[in-house]
Design an enzyme around this catalytic site. Sequence first.
Site, mmCIF file in Angstrom:
data_model
loop_
_atom_site.group_PDB
_atom_site.id
_atom_site.type_symbol
_atom_site.label_atom_id
_atom_site.label_comp_id
_atom_site.label_asym_id
_atom_site.label_seq_id
_atom_site.Cartn_x
_atom_site.Cartn_y
_atom_site.Cartn_z
ATOM 1 N N SER A 45 1.695 -5.311 -10.781
ATOM 2 C CA SER A 45 0.030 -5.940 -10.816
ATOM 3 C C SER A 45 -0.542 -5.694 -12.371
ATOM 4 O O SER A 45 -1.991 -6.269 -13.482
ATOM 5 C CB SER A 45 -0.924 -6.380 -10.062
ATOM 6 O OG SER A 45 -1.119 -4.822 -10.138
ATOM 7 N N HIS A 46 -0.305 -4.292 -13.166
ATOM 8 C CA HIS A 46 -0.424 -4.242 -14.156
ATOM 9 C C HIS A 46 0.216 -3.847 -14.791
ATOM 10 O O HIS A 46 0.101 -2.630 -16.299
ATOM 11 C CB HIS A 46 -1.752 -3.055 -13.691
ATOM 12 C CG HIS A 46 -2.529 -3.744 -13.126
ATOM 13 N ND1 HIS A 46 -2.919 -4.415 -11.849
ATOM 14 C CD2 HIS A 46 -4.512 -4.182 -13.457
ATOM 15 C CE1 HIS A 46 -4.100 -4.638 -10.921
ATOM 16 N NE2 HIS A 46 -4.982 -4.596 -12.329
ATOM 17 N N GLU A 188 -2.205 -9.456 -8.263
ATOM 18 C CA GLU A 188 -1.691 -10.277 -6.944
ATOM 19 C C GLU A 188 -0.875 -11.579 -6.289
ATOM 20 O O GLU A 188 0.047 -12.104 -6.386
ATOM 21 C CB GLU A 188 -1.649 -9.229 -5.244
ATOM 22 C CG GLU A 188 -1.315 -7.471 -5.784
ATOM 23 C CD GLU A 188 0.612 -7.392 -5.879
ATOM 24 O OE1 GLU A 188 1.232 -8.092 -5.272
ATOM 25 O OE2 GLU A 188 1.313 -6.794 -6.255
ATOM 26 N N ARG A 304 3.306 9.297 4.200
ATOM 27 C CA ARG A 304 3.742 9.219 3.090
ATOM 28 C C ARG A 304 2.032 9.157 2.396
ATOM 29 O O ARG A 304 1.137 8.904 2.321
ATOM 30 C CB ARG A 304 4.387 8.127 2.432
ATOM 31 C CG ARG A 304 3.917 6.741 1.960
ATOM 32 C CD ARG A 304 4.451 6.659 0.863
ATOM 33 N NE ARG A 304 3.678 4.742 0.583
ATOM 34 C CZ ARG A 304 3.399 4.325 -0.439
ATOM 35 N NH1 ARG A 304 2.991 5.020 -1.064
ATOM 36 N NH2 ARG A 304 3.566 3.297 -0.687
ATOM 37 N N SER A 307 0.552 7.211 -3.539
ATOM 38 C CA SER A 307 0.897 7.027 -5.281
ATOM 39 C C SER A 307 2.700 8.122 -4.781
ATOM 40 O O SER A 307 3.576 7.889 -5.712
ATOM 41 C CB SER A 307 0.049 8.378 -5.634
ATOM 42 O OG SER A 307 -1.087 7.723 -6.589
ATOM 43 N N ARG A 309 4.975 6.187 -3.688
ATOM 44 C CA ARG A 309 6.136 5.308 -4.066
ATOM 45 C C ARG A 309 6.083 5.471 -5.692
ATOM 46 O O ARG A 309 7.179 5.250 -6.260
ATOM 47 C CB ARG A 309 5.650 3.749 -3.167
ATOM 48 C CG ARG A 309 7.054 2.460 -4.142
ATOM 49 C CD ARG A 309 5.537 1.193 -3.964
ATOM 50 N NE ARG A 309 4.417 1.344 -4.785
ATOM 51 C CZ ARG A 309 4.073 0.970 -5.620
ATOM 52 N NH1 ARG A 309 5.042 0.481 -6.331
ATOM 53 N NH2 ARG A 309 3.028 1.293 -6.496
ATOM 54 N N ARG A 310 4.903 5.316 -6.591
ATOM 55 C CA ARG A 310 4.449 5.525 -7.622
ATOM 56 C C ARG A 310 5.712 6.326 -8.194
ATOM 57 O O ARG A 310 6.023 6.273 -9.064
ATOM 58 C CB ARG A 310 3.149 5.830 -7.672
ATOM 59 C CG ARG A 310 2.683 4.238 -9.135
ATOM 60 C CD ARG A 310 1.208 4.681 -8.813
ATOM 61 N NE ARG A 310 0.517 5.882 -8.939
ATOM 62 C CZ ARG A 310 0.595 6.447 -9.717
ATOM 63 N NH1 ARG A 310 0.821 6.411 -10.672
ATOM 64 N NH2 ARG A 310 -0.012 7.073 -9.360
HETATM 65 P P1 NDP Z 1 -2.306 -1.376 -3.389
HETATM 66 O O1 NDP Z 1 -2.981 -1.861 -1.878
HETATM 67 O O2 NDP Z 1 -0.832 -1.811 -3.945
HETATM 68 O O3 NDP Z 1 -2.434 0.134 -3.276
HETATM 69 C C1 NDP Z 1 -3.204 1.119 -2.953
HETATM 70 C C2 NDP Z 1 -3.217 2.256 -2.906
HETATM 71 O O4 NDP Z 1 -2.518 2.760 -1.640
HETATM 72 C C3 NDP Z 1 -2.833 2.930 -3.332
HETATM 73 O O5 NDP Z 1 -2.096 4.290 -4.133
HETATM 74 C C4 NDP Z 1 -0.693 3.368 -3.181
HETATM 75 O O6 NDP Z 1 0.117 4.173 -3.553
HETATM 76 C C5 NDP Z 1 -1.159 2.837 -1.632
HETATM 77 N N1 NDP Z 1 -0.414 2.791 -0.637
HETATM 78 C C6 NDP Z 1 -0.346 1.487 -0.068
HETATM 79 N N2 NDP Z 1 1.037 1.681 0.788
HETATM 80 C C7 NDP Z 1 0.519 3.496 1.419
HETATM 81 C C8 NDP Z 1 1.124 3.890 2.675
HETATM 82 N N3 NDP Z 1 2.225 2.642 3.342
HETATM 83 N N4 NDP Z 1 0.924 5.090 2.967
HETATM 84 C C9 NDP Z 1 -0.344 5.603 2.180
HETATM 85 N N5 NDP Z 1 -0.401 5.251 0.566
HETATM 86 C C10 NDP Z 1 -0.168 3.130 0.798
HETATM 87 O O7 NDP Z 1 -3.010 -1.327 -4.283
HETATM 88 P P2 NDP Z 1 -4.572 -2.479 -5.034
HETATM 89 O O8 NDP Z 1 -3.471 -3.960 -4.906
HETATM 90 O O9 NDP Z 1 -5.554 -3.068 -4.358
HETATM 91 O O10 NDP Z 1 -4.769 -2.838 -6.392
HETATM 92 C C11 NDP Z 1 -3.523 -2.644 -7.237
HETATM 93 C C12 NDP Z 1 -3.773 -1.875 -8.325
HETATM 94 O O11 NDP Z 1 -5.137 -2.635 -9.223
HETATM 95 C C13 NDP Z 1 -4.945 -0.880 -8.864
HETATM 96 O O12 NDP Z 1 -4.347 0.419 -9.965
HETATM 97 C C14 NDP Z 1 -6.098 -1.037 -8.725
HETATM 98 O O13 NDP Z 1 -6.880 0.164 -10.042
HETATM 99 C C15 NDP Z 1 -5.859 -1.917 -9.451
HETATM 100 N N6 NDP Z 1 -6.719 -3.260 -10.427
HETATM 101 C C16 NDP Z 1 -7.616 -2.882 -11.418
HETATM 102 C C17 NDP Z 1 -9.169 -3.732 -11.012
HETATM 103 C C18 NDP Z 1 -9.730 -3.987 -12.595
HETATM 104 O O14 NDP Z 1 -11.109 -4.612 -12.474
HETATM 105 N N7 NDP Z 1 -9.392 -2.893 -13.905
HETATM 106 C C19 NDP Z 1 -9.663 -4.692 -10.524
HETATM 107 C C20 NDP Z 1 -8.534 -4.453 -9.206
HETATM 108 C C21 NDP Z 1 -7.575 -4.093 -9.454
HETATM 109 P P3 NDP Z 1 1.603 3.514 -3.620
HETATM 110 O O15 NDP Z 1 1.104 3.199 -5.682
HETATM 111 O O16 NDP Z 1 2.592 4.726 -3.889
HETATM 112 O O17 NDP Z 1 2.127 2.800 -3.154
HETATM 113 O O1 PYC Z 2 -6.336 -7.312 -10.498
HETATM 114 O O2 PYC Z 2 -8.230 -7.826 -9.475
HETATM 115 C C1 PYC Z 2 -7.452 -6.804 -10.243
HETATM 116 C C2 PYC Z 2 -7.590 -6.961 -11.664
HETATM 117 C C3 PYC Z 2 -9.151 -7.951 -12.107
HETATM 118 C C4 PYC Z 2 -9.580 -7.148 -13.388
HETATM 119 C C5 PYC Z 2 -8.308 -6.536 -14.070
HETATM 120 N N1 PYC Z 2 -7.849 -6.631 -12.572
#
Ligand code: NDP
Ligand code: PYC
Length: 344
Positions: A45-46, A188, A304, A307, A309-310
């Site tokens: 997604s990024h 997403e 788990r 991060s 997974r990452r």
């Molecule tokens: P996710 O729901 O994909 O993941 C959120 C976090 O939860 C991650 O650290 C992930 O680790 C962890 N996680 C997921 N599943 C599990 C599990 N089963 N057990 C434990 N930990 C878990 O994230 P979002 O869709 O909410 O956001 C994705 C990205 O979008 C983020 O990096 C965020 O910074 C970015 N974003 C940026 C914005 C902006 O304005 N710049 C706005 C909104 C979002 P893992 O990665 O290891 O799965």
């Molecule tokens: O994925 O929600 C998002 C987002 C907004 C701005 C940058 N990423």
Amino acid sequence: MTTTFPITTLQKRVEAIFRNAGINDVQSAALARVIVAGERDACKSHGVYRIEGILRTVKAGKVRGDALPVLDDAPAHGAIVRVDAAGGFSSAAFELGLPTLVARTRDLGLAALVVNDCTHFSALWPEVEAVTEHGLAALVMCPSYASVAPAGGIRPLLGTNPLAFGWPRPGRTPYVFDFATSVTARGEIELHRRAGKPLPEGWAIDETGAATTDPAAALAGAMLPFGGHKGSAIGTMIELLAGVMIGDLTSPEALEDLGTTTLAPRHGELILAFSPERFAAGRAGNPFDRAETLLLAIIGQGARLPSARRFAARAQSEAEGITLSAAEVALLDRLLKRGLDAVS
Ligand code: NDP
Ligand code: PYC
């Protein structure tokens, strides 16, 4: 068909796309680092899909590709270090402010890096991790643009407002979580739209406020906060701390300034850093050892850590390279060849 790139090769290719589009060297390199980190760590997604949006935002004149961030590290500001991104992207501004943030946190126990006037599209974990590499804990947040209805409301008001936290783990990868305060990142929803896939239930409402699983209706309507009133309150806190408090735009103001949800928004960002050693000084126990007891107990139950997974995806990319689909490779080729002419 897919193509696998060594990480450095993809970094150079993405950097070249940005330079070719007229973005200066310092910003191109910083932008390419966060985009390639997204692909390396399987955070699509990024990742590369964001490049088009970045170029569209440059072409629309909503971000300055020629901006050079300016650091204000005057000791008189105490714990607050400020970087004016000067209308450029957040990534180069963060990189400029990081060394002073680290030094100030070591001196004072805690410090804040305020980034003002930046265009922000990236995930926050690269920044959180960069702070933890210095043995410090970090909390990072920013608004985005109005796209999330507050709990109980039906119209977009809050942003998807990400919140990320990092804790250093000597000799191991840090504990890091990073998530949108909406049910999911807006990226997403866009990826579901492009793939022609319905959304899971509970992610969004349409323009009338009715629940929807149609990505296009969700993009025209509103996303929902995670955890109902709890995510709504945390999203609101982010508007207050990383918008109002730092003298920068809130998500509704950012949308008004941008005029569309198809470009990357301009606002500020707040990075808080803490020295666990300074906070725990004089108390029993080493904070890093005590943290391990807790974190290992979580894993011990079969759960788990965020991060995990990452980091597994990163280890695989470092060993085998980053694999992109034929469509993604074609996109990179087109953007490299045509620059800003490739986007509308
Ligand atoms: P996710 O729901 O994909 O993941 C959120 C976090 O939860 C991650 O650290 C992930 O680790 C962890 N996680 C997921 N599943 C599990 C599990 N089963 N057990 C434990 N930990 C878990 O994230 P979002 O869709 O909410 O956001 C994705 C990205 O979008 C983020 O990096 C965020 O910074 C970015 N974003 C940026 C914005 C902006 O304005 N710049 C706005 C909104 C979002 P893992 O990665 O290891 O799965
Ligand atoms: O994925 O929600 C998002 C987002 C907004 C701005 C940058 N990423």
